[in-house]
Design a protein around this motif. Structure first.
Motif, short mmCIF file in Angstrom:
data_model
loop_
_atom_site.label_atom_id
_atom_site.label_comp_id
_atom_site.label_asym_id
_atom_site.label_seq_id
_atom_site.Cartn_x
_atom_site.Cartn_y
_atom_site.Cartn_z
N LEU A 142 0.85 -1.21 0.02
CA LEU A 142 -0.23 0.04 -0.14
C LEU A 142 1.02 1.37 0.06
CD1 LEU A 142 -2.89 -0.96 2.42
CD2 LEU A 142 -3.17 -0.55 -0.06
N GLN A 143 2.16 1.27 0.79
CA GLN A 143 2.91 2.38 0.68
C GLN A 143 3.40 2.76 -0.65
OE1 GLN A 143 5.87 1.78 3.70
NE2 GLN A 143 4.45 1.53 5.60
N GLN A 144 3.38 1.84 -1.37
CA GLN A 144 3.70 2.12 -2.82
C GLN A 144 2.86 2.49 -3.64
OE1 GLN A 144 5.89 -1.59 -3.90
NE2 GLN A 144 7.48 -1.49 -2.22
N ARG A 145 1.56 2.53 -3.36
CA ARG A 145 0.35 3.00 -4.25
C ARG A 145 -0.20 4.21 -3.84
NH1 ARG A 145 -3.85 -1.62 -3.55
NH2 ARG A 145 -4.78 -0.44 -4.91
N THR A 146 -0.44 4.93 -5.02
CA THR A 146 -1.17 6.28 -4.63
C THR A 146 -2.88 6.23 -4.74
OG1 THR A 146 -1.12 7.07 -7.16
CG2 THR A 146 0.74 7.28 -5.88
N ASN A 147 -3.31 4.96 -5.31
CA ASN A 147 -4.70 4.90 -5.36
C ASN A 147 -5.44 6.17 -5.79
OD1 ASN A 147 -7.20 3.72 -4.69
ND2 ASN A 147 -7.37 4.41 -2.58
N PRO A 148 -5.09 6.34 -7.09
CA PRO A 148 -5.90 7.51 -7.57
C PRO A 148 -7.45 7.39 -7.78
CG PRO A 148 -4.71 6.27 -9.34
CD PRO A 148 -4.53 5.69 -8.05
N LYS A 149 -8.10 8.36 -7.55
CA LYS A 149 -9.76 8.33 -7.86
C LYS A 149 -10.06 9.62 -8.51
CE LYS A 149 -10.64 5.84 -3.65
NZ LYS A 149 -11.41 5.77 -2.17
N GLY A 150 -10.87 9.60 -9.27
CA GLY A 150 -11.19 11.02 -10.17
C GLY A 150 -12.57 10.96 -10.73
N THR A 151 -13.09 12.08 -11.01
CA THR A 151 -14.37 12.17 -11.58
C THR A 151 -14.46 13.28 -12.45
OG1 THR A 151 -15.49 11.81 -9.51
CG2 THR A 151 -16.81 12.91 -10.99
N ALA A 193 -1.01 8.85 -0.15
CA ALA A 193 0.07 8.49 0.06
C ALA A 193 0.41 7.91 1.39
CB ALA A 193 1.11 9.77 -0.21
N PRO A 194 0.32 6.71 1.73
CA PRO A 194 0.72 6.21 2.97
C PRO A 194 2.06 6.45 3.52
CG PRO A 194 -0.20 4.46 1.45
CD PRO A 194 0.21 5.72 0.51
N LEU A 195 1.77 7.43 4.53
CA LEU A 195 3.15 7.64 5.20
C LEU A 195 3.82 6.73 6.18
CD1 LEU A 195 1.90 11.41 6.16
CD2 LEU A 195 3.24 10.41 4.11
N THR A 196 2.93 6.05 7.33
CA THR A 196 3.21 4.93 7.97
C THR A 196 1.94 3.93 8.08
OG1 THR A 196 2.35 5.91 10.02
CG2 THR A 196 4.48 6.55 9.42
N ALA A 197 2.39 2.99 8.79
CA ALA A 197 1.17 2.05 8.81
C ALA A 197 -0.04 2.45 9.27
CB ALA A 197 1.48 0.66 9.56
N ALA A 198 -0.18 3.54 10.13
CA ALA A 198 -1.29 4.11 10.74
C ALA A 198 -1.68 5.69 10.09
CB ALA A 198 -1.16 4.28 12.30
N ASP A 199 -0.75 6.10 9.42
CA ASP A 199 -0.83 7.54 8.86
C ASP A 199 -0.92 7.67 7.14
OD1 ASP A 199 -0.72 8.92 11.46
OD2 ASP A 199 1.47 8.53 11.23
N THR A 200 -1.88 8.57 6.80
CA THR A 200 -2.27 8.44 5.26
C THR A 200 -2.50 9.88 4.98
OG1 THR A 200 -3.02 6.10 5.13
CG2 THR A 200 -3.45 7.56 3.19
N GLY A 215 -13.45 28.14 -11.67
CA GLY A 215 -12.44 28.43 -10.46
C GLY A 215 -12.13 26.73 -10.37
N GLY A 216 -11.10 26.91 -9.23
CA GLY A 216 -10.68 25.25 -8.65
C GLY A 216 -10.14 25.56 -7.12
N ASN A 217 -10.04 24.57 -6.52
CA ASN A 217 -9.30 24.32 -5.37
C ASN A 217 -8.82 23.18 -5.00
OD1 ASN A 217 -11.08 22.08 -4.04
ND2 ASN A 217 -12.58 23.66 -5.14
N VAL A 218 -8.01 23.14 -4.11
CA VAL A 218 -6.82 22.10 -3.56
C VAL A 218 -7.17 21.88 -2.03
CG1 VAL A 218 -4.98 23.62 -3.29
CG2 VAL A 218 -4.49 21.30 -3.91
N ASN A 219 -7.06 20.53 -1.95
CA ASN A 219 -7.17 20.29 -0.31
C ASN A 219 -6.11 19.06 -0.06
OD1 ASN A 219 -10.15 20.83 -1.35
ND2 ASN A 219 -10.21 20.88 0.86
N LEU A 220 -5.64 19.11 1.27
CA LEU A 220 -4.70 18.20 1.80
C LEU A 220 -5.43 17.74 3.00
CD1 LEU A 220 -1.89 17.02 1.76
CD2 LEU A 220 -1.15 19.00 3.18
N CYS A 221 -5.28 16.57 3.14
CA CYS A 221 -6.00 15.77 4.36
C CYS A 221 -4.70 14.77 4.90
CB CYS A 221 -7.19 15.28 4.00
SG CYS A 221 -7.94 14.02 5.34
#
Length: 599
Positions: A142-151, A193-200, A215-221
């Motif tokens: 999982l740490q090597q995957r980005t799991n992209p999702k789009g619409t 982007a999995p950072l650790t086993a518990a953080d993403t 317009g547009g926006n960007v979010n970081l979670c």
């Protein structure tokens, strides 16, 4: 049919001659025996007891013991098959190695590191250890995957097709073709982007344009899993449509049947900071029913209560919202067909201070990773709209088409019939031929790749049949003396037509060798792993067709590749004139063909 069913001596001589002809010439048969399915090799079920394993092992050892063969070539082949049977029994008779084999297969026994595992561990502890190691490997993957999702959403305004008037039509120069315009587009994408086993960390962005403005926006979670019962996340967003926003979200299992989700945010606008908050509590009322209670405070405050019931055949929702500016009552129902395409039909009614909306539609899986759905929306005052959705893996494509601002029967008719006609036309003339072509290409590729392996397996099967000849002769003599079970003909593979056997192999001798006390029992496993068998058509659906004689009466049976089989059937133990007589009459039409093959 008379000489087959009236006596055993004349028919027996013919059958023994037939079995002698079925024994292939030895030639160069030195092969490296391999069989990855130990259960199939021993012809035991996966839940077999130690007594069943020992009984099958002893029977096969007597059959393939090297000292029973004088010919040097047959002796070498018997040694190879005898060693393979012994290896299978050693693995399955040891609880520790059997637990590893059941989880990993044959390759799991060869993995380095198992020799350091404590011998006193139980099979359950070994399975748990493997599951823990597999979970760690999955986390690393999982740490090597980005799991992209789009619409991607493209809004179409087609109101000019139905809302035109004759006087307007005459004023337009050039004949006035109806205008179909793209009036809205929305694109969003997110990556993980999995950072650790518990953080993403999740980065997402979107672009929207409507009526010439955009317009547009960007979010970081960033999400942190605190335990198996909860998680929390921090959110930051910015864009030109709305000001910067900071937010926090929390999920927690309160009890085994109840959980809580809470969210709070602070948005900065030119008019000042605007706080917002929401909370949702859910409780499982029974195995298939969940109740939700949601409270939302901010620019659109509301209180919503809903009940969702999801079963194997249906999905129903009842929701009531009281709020500013919208209050409504909504009911929806979805029926799930139990077919290969996972077809669903759905309908909903929503009424409130804003008016009333009715929706109906269907959803169907068109390929392994693609789901297509179409929904017609009819309401006051928004009119008639058609929404087409395609989910392809993790990507979603939306095509909302606004047909009319009024409730017109013609618009409803075309919105309903049009997608159905287009779908079935595309399905018949494009998708079905394409899928058929791809499957044929895959079968050809498998046949080419497995050609050498099939030749090797065939060589092994022929060697095994040579080793069975003497045992089969004794079994037939014993069965003839008691008017027991004699296999006349047996074919295994893919039966294209009744007269085509290009993809089947003759397995009469191997099956007769498995007869014990006038009974043949095959377990629920692929029959390609049985001694004397091999897979003549890799990747194809196979079956086993048997023509056998029991108590002087001929019967026929067809069994799937992985289906369990036991012959003779219980009803065939009765005297002629009962069920056995019926079986005889049903199989009478195949006797001439059987006689041609045996003579």
């Amino acid at each position: 049919m008379g000489h087959l069913s009236s006596g055993t001596h004349g028919g027996g001589r013919r059958l023994r001659a037939c079995y002698r002809r079925r024994g292939w010439k030895s030639g160069n048969m030195a092969a490296a025996w391999e069989n990855d399915d130990y259960y199939s090799l021993l012809n035991v079920r996966r839940q077999a007891t130690q007594a069943e394993l020992k009984s099958s092992y002893r029977r096969l050892c007597m059959l393939y013991h090297p000292d029973k063969h004088r010919d040097p070539a047959l002796k070498r082949q018997a040694e190879q098959l005898f060693n393979l049977v012994h290896q299978a029994y050693e693995v399955l008779s040891d609880p520790r190695s059997r637990a590893i084999y059941d989880v990993f297969g044959k390759k799991g026994l060869e993995v380095e590191g198992w020799d350091v595992v404590e011998r006193n561990r139980t099979p359950t502890e070994i399975r748990e250890e493997y599951e823990r190691l597999e979970m760690e490997r999955e986390e690393r993957r999982l740490q090597q995957r980005t799991n992209p999702k789009g619409t991607i959403s493209v809004g179409i305004d087609a109101t000019d097709l139905f809302d035109r008037y004759e006087e307007d039509f005459e004023e337009v120069s050039g004949g006035g073709f109806p205008r179909v315009e793209i009036n809205r587009m929305h694109i969003s994408q997110s990556i993980e982007a999995p950072l650790t086993a518990a953080d993403t960390a999740v980065l997402s962005g979107s672009l929207t344009t409507h009526g010439g403005n955009g317009g547009g926006n960007v979010n970081l979670c960033v999400r942190h899993v605190t335990s198996a019962c909860g998680w929390g996340e921090l959110e930051f967003g910015a864009g030109d449509l709305q000001g910067p926003v900071f937010g926090m979200k929390m999920f927690r299992n309160i009890t085994a049947r109840c959980f809580l989700t809470a969210h709070c945010s602070l948005r900065f606008t030119p008019r000042g900071a605007k706080p917002g908050a929401s909370a949702t509590m859910a409780r499982h009322l029974d195995q298939n029913t969940t109740g939700y209670l949601q409270w939302r405070w901010g620019t659109q405050s509301a209180m919503t209560s809903s009940i969702v019931r999801d079963t194997r055949h249906s999905h129903a929702t009842l929701a009531l919202q009281l709020g500013v500016p919208h209050s409504y009552l909504m009911m929806s129902f979805q029926y799930k067909f139990q077919d290969e395409d996972q077809t669903k039909i759905k309908g909903s009614v929503k009424t409130g201070f804003f008016g009333m909306v009715m929706e109906y539609g269907a959803e169907r899986q068109i390929s392994r990773h693609s789901v297509l759905s179409a929904t017609v929306s009819v309401g006051v005052p928004q009119g008639v709209s058609l929404k087409i959705r395609l989910n392809r893996a993790s990507q979603t494509y939306l095509l909302p088409v606004h047909l009319t601002d009024q409730v017109l029967p013609s618009a409803m008719f075309y919105a309903t019939v049009g997608p159905l006609v287009i779908y079935f036309a595309v399905q018949k003339f494009i998708i079905t031929p394409y899928v058929r072509t791809q499957k044929e290409k895959e079968r050809k590729r498998q046949r080419v790749e497995s050609k050498l392996d099939i030749a090797k397996r065939r060589q092994e099967a022929e060697s095994a049949v040579l080793l069975m000849q003497e045992s089969v002769r004794r079994i037939i003599e014993a069965e003839e003396s008691r008017m027991g079970l004699i296999i006349i003909n047996a074919w295994y593979g893919k039966f294209v037509t009744d007269s085509s056997h290009k993809q089947v192999i003759d397995v009469t001798v191997p099956l007769q060798c498995l007869v014990k006390d006038s009974t043949l029992v095959l377990t629920e496993a692929s029959k390609a792993g049985l001694p004397g068998f091999y897979d003549p058509c890799v990747g194809e659906e196979k079956s086993l067709k048997l023509l056998y004689q029991f108590r002087g009466i001929v019967h026929q049976v067809v069994s799937g590749d992985t289906e369990a089989l036991r012959i003779p059937k219980q009803c065939e133990y009765r005297e002629p004139g009962g069920c056995a007589e019926l079986c005889r009459l049903q199989s009478a039409h195949i006797l001439p063909l059987a006689m041609q093959r045996t003579e």
